[in-house]
Scaffold this motif. Sequence first.
Motif, short mmCIF file in Angstrom:
data_model
loop_
_atom_site.label_atom_id
_atom_site.label_comp_id
_atom_site.label_asym_id
_atom_site.label_seq_id
_atom_site.Cartn_x
_atom_site.Cartn_y
_atom_site.Cartn_z
N LYS A 53 0.83 -1.20 0.00
CA LYS A 53 0.00 0.00 0.00
C LYS A 53 0.87 1.25 0.00
CE LYS A 53 -3.95 -2.07 2.32
NZ LYS A 53 -5.01 -1.87 3.33
N ARG A 54 1.91 1.20 -0.79
CA ARG A 54 2.86 2.30 -0.94
C ARG A 54 3.52 2.70 0.38
NH1 ARG A 54 -0.39 6.65 -4.17
NH2 ARG A 54 -2.20 5.33 -3.89
N SER A 55 3.58 1.78 1.32
CA SER A 55 4.21 2.10 2.60
C SER A 55 5.22 1.00 2.96
CB SER A 55 3.11 2.21 3.66
OG SER A 55 3.68 2.37 4.93
N LEU A 56 6.19 1.40 3.74
CA LEU A 56 7.32 0.55 4.11
C LEU A 56 6.92 -0.78 4.74
CD1 LEU A 56 10.43 0.42 4.82
CD2 LEU A 56 9.86 1.70 6.87
N VAL A 57 7.61 -1.83 4.32
CA VAL A 57 7.49 -3.14 4.98
C VAL A 57 8.81 -3.41 5.69
CG1 VAL A 57 7.23 -5.63 4.61
CG2 VAL A 57 5.83 -4.02 3.29
N MET A 58 8.73 -3.67 6.98
CA MET A 58 9.94 -3.95 7.76
C MET A 58 10.11 -5.47 7.89
SD MET A 58 9.42 -1.25 10.94
CE MET A 58 8.16 -2.15 11.83
N ARG A 59 11.36 -5.89 8.10
CA ARG A 59 11.61 -7.31 8.37
C ARG A 59 12.43 -7.38 9.66
NH1 ARG A 59 14.29 -8.98 3.97
NH2 ARG A 59 12.72 -10.21 2.90
N LEU A 95 0.96 -0.17 10.37
CA LEU A 95 0.08 -0.90 11.28
C LEU A 95 0.83 -1.43 12.51
CD1 LEU A 95 -2.04 -3.07 8.77
CD2 LEU A 95 -2.71 -0.93 9.87
N GLY A 96 2.14 -1.57 12.40
CA GLY A 96 2.92 -2.13 13.51
C GLY A 96 2.57 -3.58 13.76
N LYS A 97 2.24 -4.27 12.69
CA LYS A 97 1.73 -5.63 12.84
C LYS A 97 2.46 -6.56 11.88
CE LYS A 97 -2.70 -8.01 12.56
NZ LYS A 97 -4.13 -7.86 12.30
N SER A 98 2.75 -7.79 12.35
CA SER A 98 3.40 -8.74 11.47
C SER A 98 2.37 -9.34 10.52
CB SER A 98 4.09 -9.85 12.27
OG SER A 98 4.64 -10.79 11.37
N MET A 99 2.69 -9.29 9.24
CA MET A 99 1.74 -9.72 8.22
C MET A 99 2.10 -11.09 7.65
SD MET A 99 -0.05 -7.00 8.39
CE MET A 99 -1.25 -7.22 7.09
N ARG A 100 3.35 -11.51 7.81
CA ARG A 100 3.79 -12.77 7.22
C ARG A 100 4.98 -13.29 8.01
NH1 ARG A 100 5.20 -12.46 1.03
NH2 ARG A 100 2.95 -12.31 0.86
N GLU A 155 1.75 -7.91 17.27
CA GLU A 155 1.70 -6.45 17.14
C GLU A 155 2.75 -5.80 18.01
OE1 GLU A 155 -2.20 -4.91 17.72
OE2 GLU A 155 -3.05 -6.40 16.34
N LEU A 156 3.31 -4.72 17.51
CA LEU A 156 4.30 -3.98 18.29
C LEU A 156 3.58 -2.98 19.18
CD1 LEU A 156 6.83 -3.19 15.42
CD2 LEU A 156 7.00 -5.00 17.15
N GLU A 157 4.11 -2.79 20.37
CA GLU A 157 3.56 -1.76 21.26
C GLU A 157 3.96 -0.39 20.72
OE1 GLU A 157 4.29 0.11 25.66
OE2 GLU A 157 5.19 -1.83 25.22
N ILE A 158 2.98 0.48 20.58
CA ILE A 158 3.26 1.82 20.08
C ILE A 158 3.71 2.68 21.25
CG2 ILE A 158 2.26 3.88 19.00
CD1 ILE A 158 0.09 1.96 17.84
N LEU A 159 4.84 3.34 21.10
CA LEU A 159 5.31 4.24 22.15
C LEU A 159 4.87 5.66 21.81
CD1 LEU A 159 8.89 2.78 22.60
CD2 LEU A 159 6.85 2.30 23.98
N ASP A 160 4.79 6.45 22.84
CA ASP A 160 4.25 7.79 22.68
C ASP A 160 5.30 8.74 22.12
OD1 ASP A 160 2.45 9.80 22.82
OD2 ASP A 160 2.78 10.19 24.94
N GLY A 161 5.44 8.74 20.82
CA GLY A 161 6.39 9.65 20.17
C GLY A 161 5.71 10.97 19.86
N VAL A 162 6.46 12.04 19.91
CA VAL A 162 5.91 13.37 19.64
C VAL A 162 6.68 13.97 18.48
CG1 VAL A 162 5.56 15.67 20.60
CG2 VAL A 162 5.49 13.69 22.11
N MET A 163 5.94 14.52 17.51
CA MET A 163 6.66 15.22 16.46
C MET A 163 6.61 16.71 16.75
SD MET A 163 6.61 15.00 12.37
CE MET A 163 6.53 13.24 12.21
#
Lengths: 213, 107
Positions: A21-27, A39-44, A51-59
């Motif tokens: 979906k035009r967005s980065l896939v991490m391995r 999504l922070g979620k493993s797809m394969r 799922e990864l825990e989302i940390l409270d990042g601030v931009m």
Amino acid sequence: MYARTVKNQELNFHVSGMLWKRSLVMRDVETGSLWSHLLGKSMRGKLKGAELEILDGVMTTWGEWKGRHRETTVLGMSRTARRFDEQVWSKPGRFVYGVHLGAGTPSPAVALKKLQAERVVNVEAAGKRIVVTCSKSGSPAQAFESAIEGTVLKFRQGPENMMVEEATGSSWSLTEGLCSEGKMKGKRLTRHSGTISYRAAWVRFFPEGKIVE
Amino acid sequence: MEYLPRPALPLPMKWELLVYTLAALALIVHASAEEFNPRQVVKAFDAITSPEIVSAEQGAKFVRDDELILGVVLGKEARAYPINMLTNPTREIINDKLGGRAIAATW
């Protein structure tokens, strides 16, 4: 910003070179599983579904951040781009502030243009009451649960970096969600994770989430 | 079985066929939109671990005040990741440790 410990295993992520979906896939190096970045979620792979825990990042800007966190440290690598500075906020039409309510919950977002204009936006979505705020020019932005002990709170912009709760007239910090004056003095709102995202990317990933325009 | 030569389709029918084929393809693409179907677009890049971290004072020498950063506070530690250092495929994920936790700085 993610915690990278999953099921007691510390993972190291790298760029897979793939897009979804035009967005980065991490391995992850440890199991080779593929993860959706947004999504922070493993797809394969072995960790599929995790799922990864989302940390409270601030931009925000470096100037604002180091003023607030005197003891901060900073990444000291070379630059790979030069275009990300405050000027980005001057094109707010391209961005939304998205709130992460957890997997499976439609994630609402607020158009950055509205957020910059109003500073305090009350959102009702997915059965939750949320208030999204920004202190100046859209940066930094944050989201809080706008209910305390079962009481729904509704906020409007106040003087300086404050917001006012309408029913009690109490004053709250926009950035900290802490009540400093009034009947609710000392109460603190629960923070929600959120992120400034390109509108186009957000819509592709959370098509069912409402965008407050 | 008797062999019946298939008549050539008249021109309007060929166009219709094309329309139907395109419509069917669009449906297939739509149905698979929710599947995980990544495409390899560039080569993979090695994981970045143990990145160089400096103090605010040192950082102020090379990060401008108006640059955007991704900031995080864990425990008693605060750290900033300038977006201009987290951009392009070689740099999109930084594996780091902060406040005793393993984190991935990415945006």
